[in-house]
Design a protein around this motif. Structure first.
Motif, PDB file in Angstrom:
ATOM      1  N   LEU A 125       0.949  -0.524   0.065  1.00  0.00           N
ATOM      2  CA  LEU A 125       0.204   0.348  -0.163  1.00  0.00           C
ATOM      3  C   LEU A 125       1.039   1.070   0.059  1.00  0.00           C
ATOM      4  N   SER A 126       1.639   1.354   0.749  1.00  0.00           N
ATOM      5  CA  SER A 126       2.430   2.590   0.918  1.00  0.00           C
ATOM      6  C   SER A 126       3.207   2.653  -0.368  1.00  0.00           C
ATOM      7  N   GLY A 127       3.868   1.728  -1.551  1.00  0.00           N
ATOM      8  CA  GLY A 127       4.055   1.844  -2.496  1.00  0.00           C
ATOM      9  C   GLY A 127       3.544   2.666  -3.370  1.00  0.00           C
ATOM     10  N   CYS A 128       2.157   2.850  -3.158  1.00  0.00           N
ATOM     11  CA  CYS A 128       0.991   3.348  -4.251  1.00  0.00           C
ATOM     12  C   CYS A 128       0.626   4.743  -3.779  1.00  0.00           C
ATOM     13  N   PRO A 129       1.843   5.954  -3.838  1.00  0.00           N
ATOM     14  CA  PRO A 129       1.058   6.821  -3.562  1.00  0.00           C
ATOM     15  C   PRO A 129       0.167   7.477  -4.101  1.00  0.00           C
ATOM     16  N   VAL A 130      -0.298   6.827  -5.233  1.00  0.00           N
ATOM     17  CA  VAL A 130      -1.752   8.085  -5.281  1.00  0.00           C
ATOM     18  C   VAL A 130      -2.882   6.952  -6.152  1.00  0.00           C
ATOM     19  N   LEU A 131      -3.184   5.386  -5.171  1.00  0.00           N
ATOM     20  CA  LEU A 131      -3.758   4.899  -5.364  1.00  0.00           C
ATOM     21  C   LEU A 131      -5.255   5.340  -4.734  1.00  0.00           C
ATOM     22  N   GLU A 132      -6.032   4.656  -5.693  1.00  0.00           N
ATOM     23  CA  GLU A 132      -7.557   5.690  -5.502  1.00  0.00           C
ATOM     24  C   GLU A 132      -8.860   4.354  -5.640  1.00  0.00           C
ATOM     25  N   GLU A 133      -8.368   3.021  -6.335  1.00  0.00           N
ATOM     26  CA  GLU A 133      -9.546   1.431  -5.702  1.00  0.00           C
ATOM     27  C   GLU A 133      -8.133   0.801  -5.393  1.00  0.00           C
ATOM     28  N   LEU A 134      -9.229   0.295  -4.549  1.00  0.00           N
ATOM     29  CA  LEU A 134      -8.803  -1.244  -4.483  1.00  0.00           C
ATOM     30  C   LEU A 134      -9.352  -1.614  -3.525  1.00  0.00           C
ATOM     31  N   ASP A 135      -9.620  -2.893  -4.253  1.00  0.00           N
ATOM     32  CA  ASP A 135      -9.706  -4.021  -4.725  1.00  0.00           C
ATOM     33  C   ASP A 135      -9.490  -4.956  -4.039  1.00  0.00           C
ATOM     34  N   ILE A 136     -10.076  -5.716  -2.590  1.00  0.00           N
ATOM     35  CA  ILE A 136      -9.283  -7.214  -1.630  1.00  0.00           C
ATOM     36  C   ILE A 136     -10.348  -7.727  -1.186  1.00  0.00           C
ATOM     37  N   GLU A 137      -9.905  -9.037  -2.176  1.00  0.00           N
ATOM     38  CA  GLU A 137     -10.891 -10.142  -1.499  1.00  0.00           C
ATOM     39  C   GLU A 137     -10.354 -11.418  -1.232  1.00  0.00           C
ATOM     40  N   ARG A 138     -10.462 -11.899  -0.049  1.00  0.00           N
ATOM     41  CA  ARG A 138      -9.618 -12.575   0.063  1.00  0.00           C
ATOM     42  C   ARG A 138     -10.687 -14.268   0.762  1.00  0.00           C
ATOM     43  N   THR A 139     -10.149 -14.922   0.622  1.00  0.00           N
ATOM     44  CA  THR A 139     -11.655 -16.421   0.659  1.00  0.00           C
ATOM     45  C   THR A 139     -10.810 -17.119   1.623  1.00  0.00           C
ATOM     46  N   ASP A 140      -9.592 -17.789   1.818  1.00  0.00           N
ATOM     47  CA  ASP A 140      -9.176 -17.978   2.649  1.00  0.00           C
ATOM     48  C   ASP A 140      -7.987 -17.515   3.922  1.00  0.00           C
ATOM     49  N   LEU A 141      -7.866 -17.866   5.251  1.00  0.00           N
ATOM     50  CA  LEU A 141      -7.076 -17.055   6.513  1.00  0.00           C
ATOM     51  C   LEU A 141      -5.931 -18.351   5.875  1.00  0.00           C
ATOM     52  N   GLY A 142      -5.786 -18.511   5.325  1.00  0.00           N
ATOM     53  CA  GLY A 142      -4.453 -18.951   4.988  1.00  0.00           C
ATOM     54  C   GLY A 142      -2.879 -18.159   4.702  1.00  0.00           C
ATOM     55  N   ASP A 143      -3.482 -16.884   4.432  1.00  0.00           N
ATOM     56  CA  ASP A 143      -2.287 -15.734   4.229  1.00  0.00           C
ATOM     57  C   ASP A 143      -1.826 -15.858   6.322  1.00  0.00           C
ATOM     58  N   ASN A 144      -1.195 -14.131   6.761  1.00  0.00           N
ATOM     59  CA  ASN A 144      -0.909 -13.934   7.551  1.00  0.00           C
ATOM     60  C   ASN A 144      -1.396 -13.036   7.855  1.00  0.00           C
ATOM     61  N   ILE A 145      -1.803 -12.906   7.631  1.00  0.00           N
ATOM     62  CA  ILE A 145      -2.509 -11.038   7.982  1.00  0.00           C
ATOM     63  C   ILE A 145      -4.030 -10.893   8.873  1.00  0.00           C
ATOM     64  N   LYS A 146      -2.824 -11.398  10.126  1.00  0.00           N
ATOM     65  CA  LYS A 146      -4.331 -10.647  10.950  1.00  0.00           C
ATOM     66  C   LYS A 146      -5.217  -8.896  11.193  1.00  0.00           C
ATOM     67  N   THR A 147      -4.244  -8.436  11.624  1.00  0.00           N
ATOM     68  CA  THR A 147      -5.093  -6.645  11.008  1.00  0.00           C
ATOM     69  C   THR A 147      -4.552  -7.220   9.714  1.00  0.00           C
ATOM     70  N   LEU A 148      -5.697  -6.351   8.721  1.00  0.00           N
ATOM     71  CA  LEU A 148      -5.887  -5.240   7.738  1.00  0.00           C
ATOM     72  C   LEU A 148      -5.819  -4.370   7.653  1.00  0.00           C
ATOM     73  N   CYS A 149      -4.914  -4.144   7.769  1.00  0.00           N
ATOM     74  CA  CYS A 149      -4.973  -1.882   8.039  1.00  0.00           C
ATOM     75  C   CYS A 149      -4.554  -1.020   6.637  1.00  0.00           C
ATOM     76  N   ILE A 150      -5.620  -0.824   6.305  1.00  0.00           N
ATOM     77  CA  ILE A 150      -5.847   0.046   5.114  1.00  0.00           C
ATOM     78  C   ILE A 150      -5.773   1.357   5.080  1.00  0.00           C
ATOM     79  N   CYS A 151      -3.922   1.778   5.005  1.00  0.00           N
ATOM     80  CA  CYS A 151      -4.443   3.630   5.104  1.00  0.00           C
ATOM     81  C   CYS A 151      -3.492   4.340   4.058  1.00  0.00           C
TER      82      CYS A 151
END
Lengths: 343, 155
Positions: A125-151
């Motif tokens: 996210l921080s590598g995208c300084p002009v990001l306007e649209e974000l679409d996140i789809e998680r269908t499994d808990l297999g990733d390691n993200i506990k806190t999904l932080c969208i700043c």
């Protein structure tokens, strides 16, 4: 022989598509995954480098065989793509991946290297300084993200689909700090929400789940979210009734929130509530919304039931806005045909 | 605007001189025409160079449908689009050029999407055949047979 050559050159003129200008050919390649766009480099010299100037990157490792060497094949492809790319503009980046690749040489085959965790997502996210649209789809808990932080200070449109197949004991949370967010679509089954004020938001679409598995924090999170969306004019709620829960009494909240959310009393003009089944909690929610939305112009309820009693009750609810128009539609689930008037 | 013309109507003149009376809302789906109208440098007749009557009629048909069916179901429009863009290469080329030149974004996207479908997931060989039509295929096969025939002769 000459005849054949002239025939060949004739047919070359027939290939009108390849004669289109570079910009259009590159636009055509925007409509497909990068894998296929890259393949066109083999078509002819005309196409050799067109794909390197495409303004999107669309990668999908799901289609690839991810085991062993194959997964490194995908990574090689990505490396080469980034090297060869010839365009500074990137309008869209889509990555669909397994949360981990099976490691080639370490340990048993069932161990995988997790590629995403809280930090690596932050890095993206921080590598995208002009990001306007974000679409996140998680269908499994297999990733390691506990806190999904969208700043993001530039994000205008956000869609989150957080619906997991496996349920783990881990409590997931969702943190959103997006001061200029305008459109927000959320479909989340489990997370606890920590959302900052969203002052620019105008359109919201929430899918909510209420069943016995949900923690109290989840309910409070959903209701609390209404308090953060101070300027929203258009609210869409979709209720999903889990299978096998035909008879429970859906209970939305034990007590109504103390203060009425600002958006209700000041600016909410349209509410669309779909998936309505007439449960106690839903009636409570509709009653609350109708009674407290002071400038509401239209409430549309799309229901799975045609129960006349429920309809009569909904119509009797006191309304905070005198100009509110109530529209009740019937939508026979699961046939996704057009909704008809609920008579 | 001329008095004989209804309000909010424009005349578009194709490269071969044919004239089409089109509602302004439809015509301004072309950004190029929209700019002309907004800058008021357009008289009631707007020339559309490089686009012949045949292609212009198709472009207008597309824009009209998209203007009318704003309220209609998106799926209906999608069906219309996919039927509309399903044309031979010659027409596709002319339409893409026109849509690009006149800046009609929806049409350009629909057309490019259609060409993309011809490429997506296909082998290089298959795409070549599709782009070059069956002619090249015929030539290659006839060449192949001719080679065999030559070989046999030299034996």
């Amino acid at each position: 022989m000459m005849d054949q050559f002239s025939k060949l050159s004739d047919s070359k003129e027939k290939d009108r598509i390849s004669n289109l200008p570079d910009a259009i050919l590159s636009h055509i390649l925007c409509f497909m995954p990068t894998k296929y766009a890259a393949r066109t480099s083999l078509l002819s010299t005309r196409w050799k480098s067109i794909w390197t100037s495409v303004h999107i990157i669309d990668l999908d490792s799901l289609g690839e065989r991810c085991h062993n060497e194959q997964s490194s094949g995908f990574m090689d492809f990505v490396d080469r793509l980034l090297l060869l790319r010839n365009s500074e503009n990137l309008n869209k980046f889509r990555l669909q991946c397994r949360y981990g690749f099976f490691s080639k040489s370490h340990g048993p085959p069932s161990s995988f290297i997790d590629i995403l965790d809280d930090d690596s997502f932050q890095n993206i996210l921080s590598g995208c300084p002009v990001l306007e649209e974000l679409d996140i789809e998680r269908t499994d808990l297999g990733d390691n993200i506990k806190t999904l932080c969208i700043c993001s200070s530039t994000l205008k449109k956000l869609r989150i689909y957080n619906c997991f197949v496996r349920v783990t004991s881990l409590q997931h949370s969702l943190v959103i700090k997006a001061p200029v967010l305008e459109i927000f679509q959320l479909d989340d089954m489990y997370s606890v929400f920590d959302v900052d004020e969203l002052p620019s938001l105008v359109k919201v679409n929430f899918t909510i789940y209420f069943d016995d598995d949900r923690s109290k924090d989840y309910y409070n999170g959903v209701v609390g979210m209404l308090g953060k969306i101070s300027k929203v004019q258009h609210l869409e709620l979709r209720h999903v009734i889990p299978k096998g829960h035909k008879n429970w009494q859906l209970c939305l909240w034990s007590e109504e929130p103390e203060t009425v959310p600002k958006c209700l009393s000041l600016c909410l003009e349209a509410i669309e509530f779909s998936g309505f089944a007439g449960y106690k909690g839903e009636m409570q929610l509709v009653r609350y919304l109708l009674g407290n939305a002071m400038v509401l112009k239209k409430l549309t309820i799309t229901s799975w039931t045609r129960n006349k009693k429920i309809k009569a009750n909904v119509l009797k609810f006191p309304r905070g806005s005198s100009t509110c128009q109530l529209k009740l539609l019937y939508h026979s689930y699961p046939t996704y045909r057009k909704a008809v008037e609920w008579l | 605007m001329s008095s004989s013309l209804e309000k909010n109507m424009l005349i578009l003149r194709s490269s071969d001189g044919e004239e089409f009376i089109v509602p302004e809302v439809v015509a301004v789906m072309s950004k190029a025409i929209k700019n002309m109208v907004e800058d008021e440098c357009a008289s009631n007749t707007i020339p559309v160079p490089n686009v012949d009557a045949n292609i212009l009629a198709m472009v207008i048909e597309f824009c009209k449908k998209h203007d009318e069916s704003e309220a209609e179901a998106a799926s209906d429009l999608k069906t219309f689009d996919s039927e509309f863009v399903n044309r031979g290469q010659e027409a596709l080329y002319d339409l893409i050029t026109a849509a690009n030149f006149r800046d009609v974004k929806e049409l350009l996207d629909a057309l490019c999407q259609n060409v993309a479908e011809m490429i997506k997931g296909k082998s290089v060989h298959h795409i070549r055949i599709q782009f070059l039509g069956y002619q090249l295929f015929e030539i290659l096969t006839s060449n192949f047979i001719w080679n065999i025939w030559c070989d046999r002769d030299f034996d």
